[in-house]
Design an enzyme around this catalytic site. Structure first.
Site, PDB file in Angstrom:
ATOM      1  N   HIS A 386      -1.869   5.253   5.343  1.00 11.16           N
ATOM      2  CA  HIS A 386      -2.541   5.609   4.087  1.00 11.16           C
ATOM      3  C   HIS A 386      -1.521   6.164   3.101  1.00 11.16           C
ATOM      4  CE1 HIS A 386      -6.154   5.576   6.766  1.00 11.16           C
ATOM      5  NE2 HIS A 386      -6.669   4.987   5.703  1.00 11.16           N
ATOM      6  N   ASN A 387      -0.718   5.267   2.548  1.00 10.18           N
ATOM      7  CA  ASN A 387       0.330   5.638   1.602  1.00 10.18           C
ATOM      8  C   ASN A 387       0.213   4.784   0.343  1.00 10.18           C
ATOM      9  OD1 ASN A 387       1.396   3.107   2.395  1.00 10.18           O
ATOM     10  ND2 ASN A 387       2.519   4.089   4.073  1.00 10.18           N
ATOM     11  N   LEU A 388       1.188   4.878  -0.538  1.00  9.19           N
ATOM     12  CA  LEU A 388       1.112   4.154  -1.816  1.00  9.19           C
ATOM     13  C   LEU A 388       1.164   2.644  -1.632  1.00  9.19           C
ATOM     14  CD1 LEU A 388       4.150   3.010  -2.944  1.00  9.19           C
ATOM     15  CD2 LEU A 388       4.574   5.464  -2.971  1.00  9.19           C
ATOM     16  N   VAL A 389       1.789   2.167  -0.554  1.00  9.21           N
ATOM     17  CA  VAL A 389       1.819   0.721  -0.311  1.00  9.21           C
ATOM     18  C   VAL A 389       0.413   0.222   0.011  1.00  9.21           C
ATOM     19  CG1 VAL A 389       2.893  -1.127   1.023  1.00  9.21           C
ATOM     20  CG2 VAL A 389       4.166   0.974   0.572  1.00  9.21           C
ATOM     21  N   HIS A 390      -0.341   1.007   0.784  1.00  9.20           N
ATOM     22  CA  HIS A 390      -1.732   0.658   1.063  1.00  9.20           C
ATOM     23  C   HIS A 390      -2.544   0.665  -0.231  1.00  9.20           C
ATOM     24  CE1 HIS A 390      -5.740   0.617   2.840  1.00  9.20           C
ATOM     25  NE2 HIS A 390      -5.997   1.772   2.252  1.00  9.20           N
ATOM     26  N   HIS A 426      -8.307   5.173  -4.499  1.00 10.83           N
ATOM     27  CA  HIS A 426      -9.315   5.275  -3.443  1.00 10.83           C
ATOM     28  C   HIS A 426      -8.845   6.067  -2.222  1.00 10.83           C
ATOM     29  CE1 HIS A 426      -7.083   2.156  -1.271  1.00 10.83           C
ATOM     30  NE2 HIS A 426      -7.842   2.428  -0.219  1.00 10.83           N
ATOM     31  N   ASP A 427      -7.537   6.215  -1.988  1.00 11.22           N
ATOM     32  CA  ASP A 427      -7.028   7.020  -0.873  1.00 11.22           C
ATOM     33  C   ASP A 427      -5.999   8.038  -1.351  1.00 11.22           C
ATOM     34  OD1 ASP A 427      -8.440   6.338   1.421  1.00 11.22           O
ATOM     35  OD2 ASP A 427      -7.253   4.531   1.767  1.00 11.22           O
ATOM     36  N   ASP A 533     -10.465  -2.678   1.291  1.00 14.35           N
ATOM     37  CA  ASP A 533      -9.893  -1.554   2.028  1.00 14.35           C
ATOM     38  C   ASP A 533      -9.649  -1.900   3.498  1.00 14.35           C
ATOM     39  OD1 ASP A 533      -8.933   1.016   2.356  1.00 14.35           O
ATOM     40  OD2 ASP A 533     -10.914   1.864   2.763  1.00 14.35           O
ATOM     41  N   GLN A 584      -8.300  -4.602  18.091  1.00 16.74           N
ATOM     42  CA  GLN A 584      -8.274  -5.428  16.882  1.00 16.74           C
ATOM     43  C   GLN A 584      -9.287  -6.564  16.945  1.00 16.74           C
ATOM     44  OE1 GLN A 584      -6.545  -4.650  13.997  1.00 16.74           O
ATOM     45  NE2 GLN A 584      -6.436  -2.799  15.251  1.00 16.74           N
TER      46      GLN A 584
END
Length: 704
Positions: A386-390, A426-427, A533, A584
């Site tokens: 959950h970082n800026l790339v996400h 959103h995150d 998401d 998964q």
């Protein structure tokens, strides 16, 4: 030809700017004064400000306007009007044409209104006399044709602007289109210097402005053969282009040269409802749609140049941003090329792409500050997933769904704006732990938001706090009503990303799909953001596998903390027991696939009526909708193939993991008897009260 000896009057109240005034020889007949085009003569134009303030004597005006002294203007025709109703036009080729109203109208019949220096008399026009011969016209036409050919050649091979025709000439728009095509070809090869690009775009914008002014410069009467009083207010900047089908039939094709007829039609006949012009005599720039398209193209190039200049986007980043419309967009490659600023460039690119920066007057420095603060918030806890790339990945995925499905056509500009911002935030400031972890540990966030959508509420609150700050307020030009609508939609969408609401959200949407009523936009956009998401299992395997590893690492870190705190380890957070492949497969089967199936049905229900309406009106063609199915909208679903491929890969991996586990279990079992046979000594049993307790490492300290 005589001119009445009346005092000059200016119209300072209507035209406070010296650049475009109307000086009067008589109260009924305005004479348009424009120093740029020298519409009187060099001497009189030079004394323009004296004319405007009434300092120039009428004798001087008479001398300057002596018909015998008229000289052709090198750039455009000039018009002179007298009190007796005569109109004299002097053209660049030296021709002088005298035009007046038909003799059956009285000289004092109805007042003649003027607006912005243009004649607004209703009725037809009659050519009284002209001075040039056909031989002159032929020579002029041949010279002009040669000049146009030279301009075309220059525009198609060069980037200079010195030899381009003046912006107000008929061939300017044609040459401009050739030059823009030349620039587009060079841009593809990366050969256009910024300075040349700026000069050419400035020229193109001036040509379009000139065309717009010519199209809207006259007043259109609403009553046939009648004159309405002039409107005292200035024209609105949003005035539509006048109808291009206004035509001039009073002047026969052979009565005046083509240039004269076109100019008369363009200047005077837009106020006449009873005249028609032959189809072949329409202006070259006759299509309003073409003018609009050209304007949009120039505007987009201007914006791209502006954004590149403001952000200094690296060439490698610009190249990668061209793939923003791809479903499996490689956001990792973008983040690497952008030196860790993928969210910033994705956000800026999409706000520009949807023209939201212009429509909502977003200050570039404020936008830059907002995006940088978003990146700082996403990086606050150094999360693997959950970082800026996400954040950039989810935002790009939302854009793909909006653009490729054409859902954006169903939305207003404000709704698109809210959707892009909701995806970006959103995150924001995600802690790298789940809502349940906050509730179990009694964190400050859980206390603040009463254990309800803890993280989602924080994402919204913290983001709007940034947008309220003076340096990052990208919403400062929204009206009160627009802000309320924007905020309500963003809140609804971000709250819907809470996974605990997942099954209820799908159930609600399925119920809506079974009803004849239209689907609520907030619910539709909430489902789009939720699907984006959780979309990484629906992307190419290389992307999905990398996202999976980063997500599991974040889960395992939470499991480590839970173990340290003596809390039960959450599902998928135990490093020792989690079965990655099986987890998964279950995630795809029970979460992702059903979500995308419902979203696909939702998009088809929303967009099928739009497709039918578009076909009936012939407003949208095959470049927007697939015409293979005449009855139902067919949505492109690239995620379906990716889900199937990735699921099969995980099944293969699960089978390999199962074999590996069996092998290890067999090895463990084989070691037990060997150790017993190798131990030849018999030890006395240890008393129970002196035995060492066995600790289960998976439960951590204080496991009971």
């Amino acid at each position: 030809m005589t001119w009445e000896d009346t005092s000059l009057r200016s119209t300072d109240s209507e035209f406070p700017d010296c650049s475009n005034q109307t000086a009067h020889l008589d109260s009924d007949f305005p004479v348009h004064v424009n120093p740029k085009f020298n519409q009187f003569s060099p001497n009189l134009a030079g004394n323009y400000c004296d004319i405007r303030h009434g300092k120039l004597s009428i004798q001087k005006v008479k001398e300057e306007m002596d018909l015998a002294k008229f000289k052709p203007d090198p750039e455009r025709p000039r018009i002179f009007m007298s009190k007796n109703g005569k109109v004299v036009i002097v053209f660049p080729n030296g021709e002088i044409v005298e035009v007046a109203n038909p003799p059956d109208r009285a000289k004092d019949d109805s007042s003649v209104g003027a607006k912005n220096g243009q004649l607004s008399r209703a009725g037809s026009l009659t050519v009284l006399r002209r001075t040039n011969s056909k031989s002159k016209l032929a020579s002029s036409s041949s010279s002009r044709t040669s000049s146009i050919a030279e301009s075309d050649s220059y525009a198609s091979v060069d980037l200079g602007t010195d030899k381009l025709p003046p912006i107000d000439t008929p061939e300017a728009s044609h040459v401009c289109s050739i030059r823009l095509r030349n620039i587009l070809r060079r841009i593809q090869n990366g050969e256009v210097p910024k300075e040349d690009l700026y000069k050419n775009l400035e020229y193109a914008a001036s040509v379009l402005e000139s065309v717009y002014v010519d199209e809207t410069s006259t007043v259109k009467d609403t009553t046939k053969n009648s004159i309405e009083p002039p409107t005292p207010q200035p024209k609105s900047s949003k005035e539509r282009l006048t109808d291009e089908d206004d035509e001039l039939s009073e002047v026969e094709p052979d009565a005046v040269p083509t240039e004269v007829r076109d100019w008369l039609a363009l200047t005077f006949t837009r106020s006449m409802n009873n005249v028609r012009r032959r189809g072949q005599e329409k202006p070259k720039f006759r299509s309003v749609a073409h003018a609009i398209r050209a304007g949009i193209m120039v505007d987009r190039i201007y914006r791209r140049l502006s954004s590149s200049s403001t952000l200094h986007i690296p060439p490698a980043v610009l190249q990668l941003l061209k793939g923003m419309d791809d479903w499996s967009f490689d956001v990792f490659a973008l983040n690497s090329a952008a030196d860790g600023h993928s969210l910033k460039y994705v956000g800026y690119e999409l706000l520009q792409k949807y023209d939201l920066v212009t429509k909502y007057k977003i200050n570039s420095s404020m936008l830059d500050s907002f995006l940088l603060q978003l990146e700082a918030g996403y990086s606050k806890y150094k999360n693997p997933y959950h970082n800026l790339v996400h954040g950039a990945d989810v935002t790009q995925t939302v854009h793909n769904i909006l653009s490729q499905s054409k859902l954006a056509h169903w939305l207003t500009d404000l709704e698109v704006f809210a959707t892009i911002v909701a995806a970006l935030i959103h995150d924001f400031e995600h802690t790298g732990t789940t809502n349940n972890f906050h509730i179990q540990t009694g964190s400050e966030f859980a206390l603040l938001y009463n254990d309800k959508a803890v993280l989602e509420n924080h994402h919204i609150c913290a983001s709007f706090r940034i947008m309220r700050s003076e340096e990052s307020n990208i919403l400062n030009h929204l009206s009160r009503e627009e802000y309320r609508e924007f905020r309500a939609l963003v809140i609804e969408m971000v709250l819907a990303t809470d996974m605990s609401f997942h099954f209820q959200q799908l159930k609600n949407m399925k119920n809506l799909l079974g009803m004849p009523e239209n689907i609520d936009k907030q619910k539709a956009l909430s489902l789009v953001l939720h699907c984006a998401d959780i979309s990484h299992p629906a992307k190419d395997w290389s992307l999905h596998h990398r996202w999976t590893n980063q997500l599991l690492e974040e889960f395992f870190k939470q499991g480590d903390r839970e173990q340290e705190l003596g809390l039960p380890i959450s599902p998928l957070c135990d490093r020792e027991k989690t079965l990655v492949a099986e987890s998964q497969i279950g995630f795809i089967d029970f979460i992702v696939d059903p979500s995308f199936t419902v979203m696909t049905e939702m998009l088809e229900k929303i967009l099928t009526p739009l497709q039918k309406a578009a076909r009936s009106e012939e407003a949208i063609s095959e470049e927007v909708f697939d015409k293979s199915d005449k009855s139902k909208y067919v949505l492109s679903t690239p995620w379906a193939d990716c889900l199937a491929i990735n699921k099969n890969k995980w099944k293969e991996q699960a089978a390999k993991d199962a074999e590996e586990r069996k092998r290890k279990e067999a090895e463990e079992k084989s070691k037990v008897p060997n150790s017993n046979t190798n131990n030849n000594t018999t030890k006395a049993p240890v008393p129970a009260d002196k035995a060492t307790p066995v600790v289960n490492c998976s439960t951590g300290k204080g496991g009971n």
